[in-house]
Enzyme design. Structure first.
Site, PDB file in Angstrom:
ATOM      1  CB  CYS A 122      -1.742   8.441   2.412  1.00 46.50           C
ATOM      2  SG  CYS A 122      -0.338   7.326   2.544  1.00 46.50           S
ATOM      3  CG  HIS A 129      -4.192  14.406   4.571  1.00 46.74           C
ATOM      4  ND1 HIS A 129      -3.008  14.841   5.105  1.00 46.74           N
ATOM      5  CD2 HIS A 129      -4.669  15.427   3.804  1.00 46.74           C
ATOM      6  CE1 HIS A 129      -2.772  16.079   4.692  1.00 46.74           C
ATOM      7  NE2 HIS A 129      -3.762  16.458   3.895  1.00 46.74           N
ATOM      8  CB  CYS A 130      -1.732   9.035   6.949  1.00 44.91           C
ATOM      9  SG  CYS A 130      -0.402   9.469   5.802  1.00 44.91           S
ATOM     10  CE  LYS A 197       5.687   8.205   7.410  1.00 45.60           C
ATOM     11  NZ  LYS A 197       4.670   7.440   6.676  1.00 45.60           N
ATOM     12  NE  ARG A 207       4.400  12.036   1.223  1.00 44.36           N
ATOM     13  CZ  ARG A 207       4.579  13.072   2.027  1.00 44.36           C
ATOM     14  NH1 ARG A 207       4.461  14.308   1.549  1.00 44.36           N
ATOM     15  NH2 ARG A 207       4.852  12.902   3.302  1.00 44.36           N
ATOM     16  CE  LYS A 250       8.764   6.428   5.762  1.00 43.79           C
ATOM     17  NZ  LYS A 250       7.354   6.288   5.483  1.00 43.79           N
ATOM     18  CB  SER A 277      11.284   6.997  -1.971  1.00 48.15           C
ATOM     19  OG  SER A 277      10.682   8.109  -1.320  1.00 48.15           O
ATOM     20  CE1 TYR A 316      10.917   1.629  -2.045  1.00 49.63           C
ATOM     21  CE2 TYR A 316      12.251   3.132  -0.732  1.00 49.63           C
ATOM     22  CZ  TYR A 316      11.015   2.637  -1.101  1.00 49.63           C
ATOM     23  OH  TYR A 316       9.870   3.149  -0.526  1.00 49.63           O
TER      24      TYR A 316
HETATM   25  C1  PBG Z   1       2.535   5.901   3.838  1.00 49.78           C
HETATM   26  C2  PBG Z   1       4.017   5.742   3.680  1.00 49.78           C
HETATM   27  C3  PBG Z   1       4.936   6.656   3.183  1.00 49.78           C
HETATM   28  C4  PBG Z   1       6.156   5.999   3.182  1.00 49.78           C
HETATM   29  C5  PBG Z   1       5.941   4.725   3.703  1.00 49.78           C
HETATM   30  N1  PBG Z   1       4.619   4.592   4.018  1.00 49.78           N
HETATM   31  C6  PBG Z   1       4.745   8.028   2.662  1.00 49.78           C
HETATM   32  C7  PBG Z   1       4.366   9.121   3.546  1.00 49.78           C
HETATM   33  O1  PBG Z   1       4.244   8.972   4.754  1.00 49.78           O
HETATM   34  O2  PBG Z   1       4.098  10.195   3.000  1.00 49.78           O
HETATM   35  C8  PBG Z   1       7.447   6.580   2.677  1.00 49.78           C
HETATM   36  C9  PBG Z   1       8.397   5.584   2.113  1.00 49.78           C
HETATM   37  C10 PBG Z   1       9.454   6.158   1.238  1.00 49.78           C
HETATM   38  O3  PBG Z   1       9.608   7.371   1.036  1.00 49.78           O
HETATM   39  O4  PBG Z   1      10.202   5.335   0.701  1.00 49.78           O
HETATM   40  N2  PBG Z   1       2.177   6.680   4.923  1.00 49.78           N
HETATM   41 ZN    ZN Z   2       0.070   7.412   4.802  1.00 49.77          ZN
END
Ligand code: PBG
Ligand code: ZN
Length: 330
Positions: A122, A129-130, A197, A207, A250, A277, A316
């Site tokens: 991403c 997108h991932c 996740k 993001r 997560k 985050s 963090y």
């Molecule tokens: C990438 C990724 C994300 C996070 C970790 N790896 C963002 C997402 O999936 O949109 C989120 C980490 C965070 O919010 O601290 N795919």
């Molecule tokens: Zn991603």
């Protein structure tokens, strides 16, 4: 696939993570680090107060002072400034990806530090997108898992001890393991799967930090539905059967029941939890506004994560927690 086990314990920190009974909180912590393509970058990130985007020339200073407080592991994210983002996310496996540039430098400077790379597209795709899309505009399952595997291999070759796919594409753990096996690197790299996740509102600040927000739509067709206990268990079981070395839930605080379920269902795998985050920002701002004392509340959250069954805590708050634990020792 599950017959290959050396990957799960090739590094001292991985061995400590396999030993819940004696694992300390200090050794459980993983610190997420944003590496900018701009080598001299050292900039604050507004939605993540206290966190910074660092260029490779600034990384060593920050990390060495954390190591002196007990830091054992980092989770690396790349942030692009000039590399071109395309539909396939090709920049992720480029030699100019800041994560790929940083890995040999970090390995040399800090030989004992466990280097984990977040594997996703991403931050490297034009659409944010991932995964990769078909021409008719849906996720292309085969291309996506292969693209993710190629990025994981590029990080492995650059020196990552652990690759951590966060993309949520189906069956990418097997694709990564197959490629590592083809390259005869299966024993040198652990795969930490972001196995449960969820499609969460708590990722917003990240993001912005990684400049990885989707340019259209959302991630609900690949990240898990937040209310689905069944899919969390099924996705994790699938990743276990494909050979994942480490599992993850997560976000953290809203998903502690899932942590306990997964620990109970898969007690023999180290389990990570990611205090993401939005959770960090929420606690930070509430403490700033005198809602509560930051240290007390953060220790309550990480204690709860441990109680729920997490072995590894990605947060963090790692620098603060290390300092607080040092004070307790004195
Ligand atoms: C990438 C990724 C994300 C996070 C970790 N790896 C963002 C997402 O999936 O949109 C989120 C980490 C965070 O919010 O601290 N795919
Ligand atoms: Zn991603």
């Amino acid at each position: 696939m599950a017959d290959f086990l050396h990957s799960s314990y090739h590094h001292p920190i991985l061995r400590s993570w396999s030993n819940s009974a004696t694992l300390s909180l200090v050794d459980s912590l993983v610190y997420p680090v944003f590496i900018s393509e701009n080598n001299d970058c050292d900039e604050s990130i507004d939605p993540l107060p206290g966190q910074r985007r660092l260029g490779i020339n600034k990384l060593k200073g920050v990390i060495s002072s954390l190591i002196s407080k007990g830091l054992k592991s980092v989770l690396l994210f790349g942030v692009l400034t000039s590399l071109e983002k395309d539909e396939q996310g090709s920049a992720a496996s480029s030699d100019d990806n800041p994560v790929i540039k940083a890995l040999p430098i970090l390995r040399e400077a800090f030989p004992n530090l466990l280097l984990i790379c977040d594997v996703c597209l991403c931050a490297y795709t034009s659409h944010g997108h991932c995964g990769v899309f078909t021409s008719d505009g849906v996720i292309d399952p085969k291309e996506s898992m292969q693209a993710i595997a190629r990025v994981a291999l590029a990080y492995a070759k650059a020196g990552a001890h652990v690759v951590a796919p966060s993309d949520m594409m189906d069956c990418r753990i097997k694709a990564i393991k197959d490629l590592l096996q083809d390259e005869n690197m299966i024993n040198r790299v652990a795969v930490m799967s972001y196995s449960a996740k969820f499609a969460s509102s708590f990722y917003g600040p990240f993001r912005a930090a990684a400049q990885s927000a989707p340019s259209f739509g959302d991630r609900k067709a690949y990240q898990l539905p937040p209310m689905s206990r069944g899919l969390a268990i099924r996705a994790t079981g699938r990743d276990v059967s494909e050979g994942a070395d480490i599992l993850m839930v997560k976000p953290g605080m809203a998903y502690l029941d899932i942590v306990r379920d997964i620990k109970n269902a898969f007690p023999h795998h180290p389990l990570a939890i990611y205090q993401v985050s939005g959770e960090y920002a929420m606690l930070y701002h509430a403490a700033q506004n005198s809602v509560f004392d930051l240290q007390t509340v953060v220790m309550e959250t990480v204690g709860g994560m441990k109680r729920a069954g997490a072995d590894i805590i990605i947060t963090y708050f790692t620098p603060q927690i290390l300092s607080w634990l040092e004070e307790v020792k004195d």
